[in-house]
Design an enzyme around this catalytic site. Structure first.
Site, PDB file in Angstrom:
ATOM      1  N   ASP A   1      -7.376   3.928  12.923  1.00 23.46           N
ATOM      2  CA  ASP A   1      -6.010   4.444  12.805  1.00 23.46           C
ATOM      3  C   ASP A   1      -5.927   5.749  12.013  1.00 23.46           C
ATOM      4  O   ASP A   1      -5.174   6.647  12.366  1.00 23.46           O
ATOM      5  CB  ASP A   1      -5.100   3.371  12.202  1.00 23.46           C
ATOM      6  CG  ASP A   1      -4.938   2.188  13.147  1.00 23.46           C
ATOM      7  OD1 ASP A   1      -4.942   2.429  14.368  1.00 23.46           O
ATOM      8  OD2 ASP A   1      -4.814   1.050  12.682  1.00 23.46           O
TER       9      ASP A   1
ATOM     10  N   ARG B   1      -0.045   4.913  17.311  1.00 25.40           N
ATOM     11  CA  ARG B   1      -0.442   5.936  16.330  1.00 25.40           C
ATOM     12  C   ARG B   1      -0.046   7.356  16.702  1.00 25.40           C
ATOM     13  O   ARG B   1       0.449   8.100  15.851  1.00 25.40           O
ATOM     14  CB  ARG B   1      -1.938   5.851  16.042  1.00 25.40           C
ATOM     15  CG  ARG B   1      -2.389   4.498  15.541  1.00 25.40           C
ATOM     16  CD  ARG B   1      -1.555   3.990  14.386  1.00 25.40           C
ATOM     17  NE  ARG B   1      -1.862   2.593  14.103  1.00 25.40           N
ATOM     18  CZ  ARG B   1      -1.199   1.847  13.233  1.00 25.40           C
ATOM     19  NH1 ARG B   1      -0.165   2.345  12.583  1.00 25.40           N
ATOM     20  NH2 ARG B   1      -1.540   0.597  13.034  1.00 25.40           N
TER      21      ARG B   1
ATOM     22  N   ASP C   1       0.815  -1.217   0.000  1.00 22.66           N
ATOM     23  CA  ASP C   1       0.000   0.000   0.000  1.00 22.66           C
ATOM     24  C   ASP C   1       0.847   1.265   0.000  1.00 22.66           C
ATOM     25  O   ASP C   1       0.676   2.141  -0.848  1.00 22.66           O
ATOM     26  CB  ASP C   1      -0.921   0.051   1.239  1.00 22.66           C
ATOM     27  CG  ASP C   1      -2.078  -0.932   1.146  1.00 22.66           C
ATOM     28  OD1 ASP C   1      -2.395  -1.380   0.022  1.00 22.66           O
ATOM     29  OD2 ASP C   1      -2.655  -1.250   2.197  1.00 22.66           O
TER      30      ASP C   1
ATOM     31  N   SER D   1      -5.408  -9.330   8.621  1.00 25.04           N
ATOM     32  CA  SER D   1      -4.744  -8.047   8.706  1.00 25.04           C
ATOM     33  C   SER D   1      -4.072  -7.980  10.076  1.00 25.04           C
ATOM     34  O   SER D   1      -4.730  -8.099  11.102  1.00 25.04           O
ATOM     35  CB  SER D   1      -5.776  -6.933   8.533  1.00 25.04           C
ATOM     36  OG  SER D   1      -5.280  -5.752   9.123  1.00 25.04           O
TER      37      SER D   1
HETATM   38  N1  ARG Z   1      -9.082  -2.213  16.502  1.00 24.44           N
HETATM   39  C1  ARG Z   1      -7.774  -2.052  17.029  1.00 24.44           C
HETATM   40  C2  ARG Z   1      -7.497  -0.599  17.315  1.00 24.44           C
HETATM   41  O1  ARG Z   1      -8.214   0.210  16.852  1.00 24.44           O
HETATM   42  C3  ARG Z   1      -6.732  -2.678  16.137  1.00 24.44           C
HETATM   43  C4  ARG Z   1      -6.519  -1.994  14.829  1.00 24.44           C
HETATM   44  C5  ARG Z   1      -5.546  -2.750  13.998  1.00 24.44           C
HETATM   45  N2  ARG Z   1      -5.052  -1.914  12.960  1.00 24.44           N
HETATM   46  C6  ARG Z   1      -4.596  -2.372  11.806  1.00 24.44           C
HETATM   47  N3  ARG Z   1      -4.176  -1.489  10.946  1.00 24.44           N
HETATM   48  N4  ARG Z   1      -4.559  -3.656  11.504  1.00 24.44           N
HETATM   49  O2  ARG Z   1      -6.591  -0.239  18.009  1.00 24.44           O
END
Ligand code: ARG
Length: 366
Positions: free
Chosen positions: A123, A94, A14, A175
């Site tokens: 994110d 993040r 990506d 993922s």
């Molecule tokens: N739902 C979780 C969070 O918001 C995990 C997110 C995972 N992110 C990813 N890009 N695979 O913190």
């Protein structure tokens, strides 16, 4: 002068396509930034790929220590668990990325930052809100929310057409997002909340039929709120977390399967592993409980929930979150002592605790 964009770059398909796409679409110069907060891979192929995609420059930084000190530790002190459960490994990474993006953009005199998050997750919001909190003048580009590719195959074709070397590693059917505080496993068959996670979905923890039969005692020493030793062996925070991930992971400790409420308004089924985080959180809570009085303990729980919400919603760089850090930091100098665990088949059971600041009175209890 050409526009300058600093892109949060992972080295994957990506963001590699994103480099080229931004250059063409925005007629801009792209500078990449890649942070390691989990495993530290060989930077050479990452650099090569970014430059081949057209980046003018790449910053590659091992930020595990900053991550541990400035993001993990405050959330450990706050006993922060989103919706009472999730220890927020992804969440905490993040704001770190947002902050460093802003610093690099300012240094490079770039007016744009960019990221590779999709439009459905938390994110994107965390990075965008983080960036805007720190520097509201920066403009944000989110290629994955804007571009025309609909499938992975289309992206692969684009990469081929533009001579962008892509990693040959087989893509996981899930993922994944992993760092030293844990991993999030999503998508694929896990999207059906009734489907049990297959054993091979797990990355950091062993399956219960594969853990040692014999239990193991593990002690964790805390000094002023900071975990400093495992089984009396002193360690810096990052190696301590990494070692504990191994030890606890071997016992299948730290798995969590939950349906969570995303900030974008949808529910998602999430499978998490957080071996070290689970043990350290439980240890810190245990000591806190031994040391402080009822009023303090009952009140701080309310703030723990608020803290987790703020972190989860991307409100890390805000006055309230800073004020809560001050609250939770206020008495950490007293959180010194030792917690004893028994690791056995998926559990880290607390079996002892002691502290020079303990408020427990055996005489009164008897
Ligand atoms: N739902 C979780 C969070 O918001 C995990 C997110 C995972 N992110 C990813 N890009 N695979 O913190």
């Amino acid at each position: 002068m050409k526009k300058k964009v600093v892109l949060a770059y992972s080295g994957g398909l990506d963001t590699s396509c994103a480099v080229r796409w931004i250059i063409d679409k925005y007629d801009a110069e792209v500078i990449c930034f890649c942070a390691f907060i989990g495993e530290v891979p060989d930077p050479a192929p990452i650099r090569k790929r970014a430059l081949a995609a057209g980046a003018s420059k790449i910053y590659i930084e091992d930020m595990k220590e900053v991550f541990a000190k400035e993001y993990i530790l405050p959330s450990l002190w706050a006993h922060a668990r989103y919706e009472g459960k999730y220890l927020m490994a992804t969440t905490l990474g993040r704001p770190l990325i947002a902050k460093r993006l802003v610093e690099i953009a300012e240094k490079e005199k770039a007016e744009y930052v960019a990221h590779g998050c999709t439009g459905k997750g938390n994110d994107q919001v965390r990075i965008e809100v983080g960036v805007t909190s720190l520097n509201p003048k920066l403009k944000i580009i989110a290629p994955l929310k804007e571009w025309e590719f609909r499938t992975r195959e289309e992206e692969i074709e684009y990469a081929h057409d533009h001579n962008i070397p892509i990693a040959v590693t087989k893509k996981s059917i899930y993922s994944l997002d992993k760092n030293i505080w844990g991993i999030a496993i999503e998508a694929g068959i896990l999207e059906d909340p009734w489907t049990a996670p297959p054993q091979d979905a797990y990355v950091m923890t062993r399956n219960l039929d594969n853990v040692p039969d014999k239990s193991r005692e593990v002690t964790v020493d805390f000094v002023k709120g900071i975990p400093v030793a495992l089984n009396k062996k002193k360690m810096a925070l990052v190696p301590l977390i990494e070692t504990l991930n191994q030890w606890a992971g071997d016992y299948g400790i730290g798995r969590l399967d939950m349906v969570e409420n995303r900030l974008v308004g949808i529910k998602s089924r999430e499978v998490y592993e957080a071996p070290a985080a689970t043990v350290l959180m439980s240890g810190h809570e245990e000591l806190t409980n031994l040391i402080f009085d009822r009023e303090y303990l009952h009140f701080q729980r309310i703030l723990s929930d608020k803290y987790a919400d703020l972190a989860y919603f991307g409100l890390w760089f805000t006055p309230l979150k800073e004020a809560l850090d001050a609250f939770f930091g206020k008495h950490q100098h007293l959180v010194t002592g030792e917690v004893k665990f028994r690791f056995e088949k998926g559990n880290a059971t607390v079996i002892g605790r002691k502290s020079p600041h303990s408020s427990y009175s055996e005489a009164l209890a008897t």
